[in-house]
Design an enzyme around this catalytic site. Sequence first.
Site, PDB file in Angstrom:
ATOM      1  N   MET A 238       0.790  -1.228   0.000  1.00  0.00           N
ATOM      2  CA  MET A 238       0.000   0.000   0.000  1.00  0.00           C
ATOM      3  C   MET A 238       0.827   1.285   0.000  1.00  0.00           C
ATOM      4  SD  MET A 238      -3.377   0.689   2.333  1.00  0.00           S
ATOM      5  CE  MET A 238      -4.400  -0.426   1.359  1.00  0.00           C
ATOM      6  N   GLU A 239       2.143   1.173   0.024  1.00  0.00           N
ATOM      7  CA  GLU A 239       2.962   2.377   0.148  1.00  0.00           C
ATOM      8  C   GLU A 239       2.700   3.404  -0.953  1.00  0.00           C
ATOM      9  OE1 GLU A 239       4.920  -0.652   2.683  1.00  0.00           O
ATOM     10  OE2 GLU A 239       4.014  -0.667   0.681  1.00  0.00           O
ATOM     11  N   ILE A 240       2.369   2.933  -2.167  1.00  0.00           N
ATOM     12  CA  ILE A 240       2.177   3.867  -3.270  1.00  0.00           C
ATOM     13  C   ILE A 240       1.009   4.804  -3.021  1.00  0.00           C
ATOM     14  CG2 ILE A 240       0.653   2.401  -4.650  1.00  0.00           C
ATOM     15  CD1 ILE A 240       3.573   4.601  -5.925  1.00  0.00           C
TER      16      ILE A 240
END
Length: 291
Positions: free
Chosen positions: A165-167
């Site tokens: 989910m970092e993006i």
Amino acid sequence: MTSTDRTGSTDTADDRDGGAAGAQRVSCTIRDGVADVRLERPDKRNALDPAMFTALARTGERLHADPSVRAVVLSGAGRSFCAGLDVAAFGEMATGEHDLPGTDERADGLHGPATALGQRAAHVWTRLPVPVIAALHGHAYGGGLQIALGADVRLAAPDTRLSVMEIDWGLVPDMTGTQVLPELVGRDVAKELTFTGRIVEAEEAGRLGLVTRVVDEPVAEALRLAADVASRNPDAIREAKRLLDLAGRVGLEEGFAAEQTAIRRLIGSPNQAEAVRAKLDGRAPTFTDPS
């Protein structure tokens, strides 16, 4: 195997860590060679803060130093395994106030190439000489997924949702995920998941290789599997993990040589002889833990 029951916790949340004084982040109970490790921040879906990073790394270090530990189960209390970095940290990033978790300066060699504290919180499970089984449920997002990737086996409940989910926050995985994920799902799938941050349901995660199996009760199944592993020759289990971790990371010549070194070390050793005697006698073996 000797029965032992020891309970301990890693308590690292103080003013230096940025957490509430005295708050417990990770609990650890050891019974019959199985370490039951749980993330203990259920009100925040076990979100990662400095105290949690430190507690995870320290708990792994403590287990690495305990020769009685033969297998580890890693799970999260409450509704989720781990929902990733604490949302409060992202708000700080928008104002430029947040910094990355610092580097652990202790040069004990345990963490290998992992220098940042966040990397160590995930990589320490890979570095343990015994199998680590992650039991996943609810959310395994961002850093939570990267911690799970440090395990040797991942068992997921049907309700588990996973995401790189970092993006979504304008970031890249920085807790070893970019190096570990392609090995599990292939480079192209790893890129697609990382570029999009899309949420993967448990069934698809099983097909992709992101999780090992989908089971109804992952913690119970993980503890059962860990107990099975703990009942085996601990010397052979440690050698097996070491050899399998070499696969694809060293040349065949080195890998084949490592196999031969391991088998020569095992054949005729006290625990291997006990395994043979117990098998022939039709009884449970009694093994001695490594010194």
